[in-house]
Design an enzyme around this catalytic site. Structure first.
Site, PDB file in Angstrom:
ATOM      1  N   HIS A  31      22.285 -15.945  44.059  1.00  0.00           N
ATOM      2  CA  HIS A  31      22.074 -17.384  43.875  1.00  0.00           C
ATOM      3  C   HIS A  31      20.604 -17.630  43.525  1.00  0.00           C
ATOM      4  CE1 HIS A  31      22.804 -21.652  44.353  1.00  0.00           C
ATOM      5  NE2 HIS A  31      21.662 -21.718  45.017  1.00  0.00           N
TER       6      HIS A  31
ATOM      7  N   LEU B  24      35.361 -19.780  44.793  1.00  0.00           N
ATOM      8  CA  LEU B  24      36.491 -18.973  45.259  1.00  0.00           C
ATOM      9  C   LEU B  24      37.027 -19.556  46.561  1.00  0.00           C
ATOM     10  CD1 LEU B  24      34.958 -15.514  44.390  1.00  0.00           C
ATOM     11  CD2 LEU B  24      36.978 -16.535  43.326  1.00  0.00           C
TER      12      LEU B  24
ATOM     13  N   ASP C  98      27.584 -20.953  48.986  1.00  0.00           N
ATOM     14  CA  ASP C  98      26.183 -20.538  49.085  1.00  0.00           C
ATOM     15  C   ASP C  98      25.721 -20.396  50.535  1.00  0.00           C
ATOM     16  OD1 ASP C  98      26.114 -20.476  46.320  1.00  0.00           O
ATOM     17  OD2 ASP C  98      25.407 -22.533  46.151  1.00  0.00           O
TER      18      ASP C  98
HETATM   19  C1  GAR Z   1      21.850 -16.401  37.444  1.00  0.00           C
HETATM   20  O1  GAR Z   1      20.617 -17.052  37.526  1.00  0.00           O
HETATM   21  C2  GAR Z   1      22.585 -16.498  38.775  1.00  0.00           C
HETATM   22  O2  GAR Z   1      21.744 -16.443  39.885  1.00  0.00           O
HETATM   23  C3  GAR Z   1      23.204 -17.860  38.654  1.00  0.00           C
HETATM   24  O3  GAR Z   1      23.641 -17.949  37.325  1.00  0.00           O
HETATM   25  C4  GAR Z   1      22.789 -17.137  36.501  1.00  0.00           C
HETATM   26  C5  GAR Z   1      23.682 -16.189  35.743  1.00  0.00           C
HETATM   27  O4  GAR Z   1      22.924 -15.457  34.806  1.00  0.00           O
HETATM   28  N1  GAR Z   1      24.293 -18.010  39.582  1.00  0.00           N
HETATM   29  C6  GAR Z   1      24.610 -19.167  40.115  1.00  0.00           C
HETATM   30  O5  GAR Z   1      24.039 -20.208  39.877  1.00  0.00           O
HETATM   31  C7  GAR Z   1      25.777 -19.093  41.080  1.00  0.00           C
HETATM   32  N2  GAR Z   1      25.859 -20.277  41.844  1.00  0.00           N
HETATM   33  P1  GAR Z   1      23.499 -14.115  34.210  1.00  0.00           P
HETATM   34  O6  GAR Z   1      24.906 -14.433  33.691  1.00  0.00           O
HETATM   35  O7  GAR Z   1      22.568 -13.781  33.101  1.00  0.00           O
HETATM   36  O8  GAR Z   1      23.523 -13.095  35.297  1.00  0.00           O
END
Ligand code: GAR
Length: 199
Positions: A110, A94, A146
């Protein structure tokens, strides 16, 4: 008072599901007013729709610029009366304009113990680096990726026998516990004192 929350997802949406389930508790200080996905095949949209939550598909590929995409996100969130935005596996960066407008009301989960392993492929990088502790972080979103004040973190152990799959499942289970707790803190206004505006 129950704070209206908008959740932004890109795929599976298991963290969004954890937030929806937590919000179902009668004393939880927030409710999910809207779930937005930026990908048509996002599985999480079906889950939200089946629970009577308003859903909206806003595909970034339909917009010529990131600013136009984010303006559509902003308008939709505002029209739904959203007061806190939770990024839950939302895999688009974003821009500064959107982040500034929602500062103190925009939170992200994260899959690492920030500041370690910003960015992608956190579980593979954690295994390669040989760390013995890994985990997840919920933080306010700032302009840099992040970063931003940390609301909460959960550590999980890394075992010698771990693969990316076993480690990511352990972290994901921790995410599902951590995100609702952090949303609760933010919805209650417990982070005002950090000077990050907050609610
Ligand atoms: C989760 O592990 C979240 O922490 C990560 O993506 C996954 C989404 O899973 N987010 C990132 O990596 C953001 N940079 P979900 O769609 O099952 O919640």
């Amino acid at each position: 008072m129950s704070v209206p929350v908008g959740v932004l997802i890109s795929g599976r949406g298991s963290n969004m599901q954890a937030l929806v389930k937590a919000c179902a508790a009668p004393d939880f200080p927030a409710h999910i007013a809207l779930v937005i996905a930026n990908c048509a095949d996002s599985e999480g949209l079906k889950f939200a729709h089946e629970r009577g939550i308003k859903i909206k598909l806003i595909e970034h590929t339909d917009f010529e610029t990131r600013e136009a995409f984010e303006a559509a996100l902003h308008t939709t969130l505002s029209e739904a009366g959203v007061d806190i935005v939770c990024l839950a596996g939302f895999m688009r960066l974003l821009g500064a304009g959107f982040v500034r407008v929602w500062k103190g009301k925009l939170i992200n989960i994260h899959p690492s113990l920030l500041p370690a392993f910003r960015g992608l492929n956190t579980h593979r990088r954690a295994l390669e680096s040989g760390v013995k502790q890994h985990g997840c972080t919920v933080h306010f979103v700032s302009v840099k990726m992040d970063e931003g004040p940390i609301i909460g973190q959960t550590e999980v152990p890394v075992y010698e026998t771990d693969t990316v799959d076993t480690l990511s499942s352990r972290v994901l289970a921790a995410e599902h516990q951590l995100y609702p707790k952090c949303l609760q803190l933010v919805a209650q206004g417990d982070f005002r004192s950090l000077g990050f505006e907050g609610r």
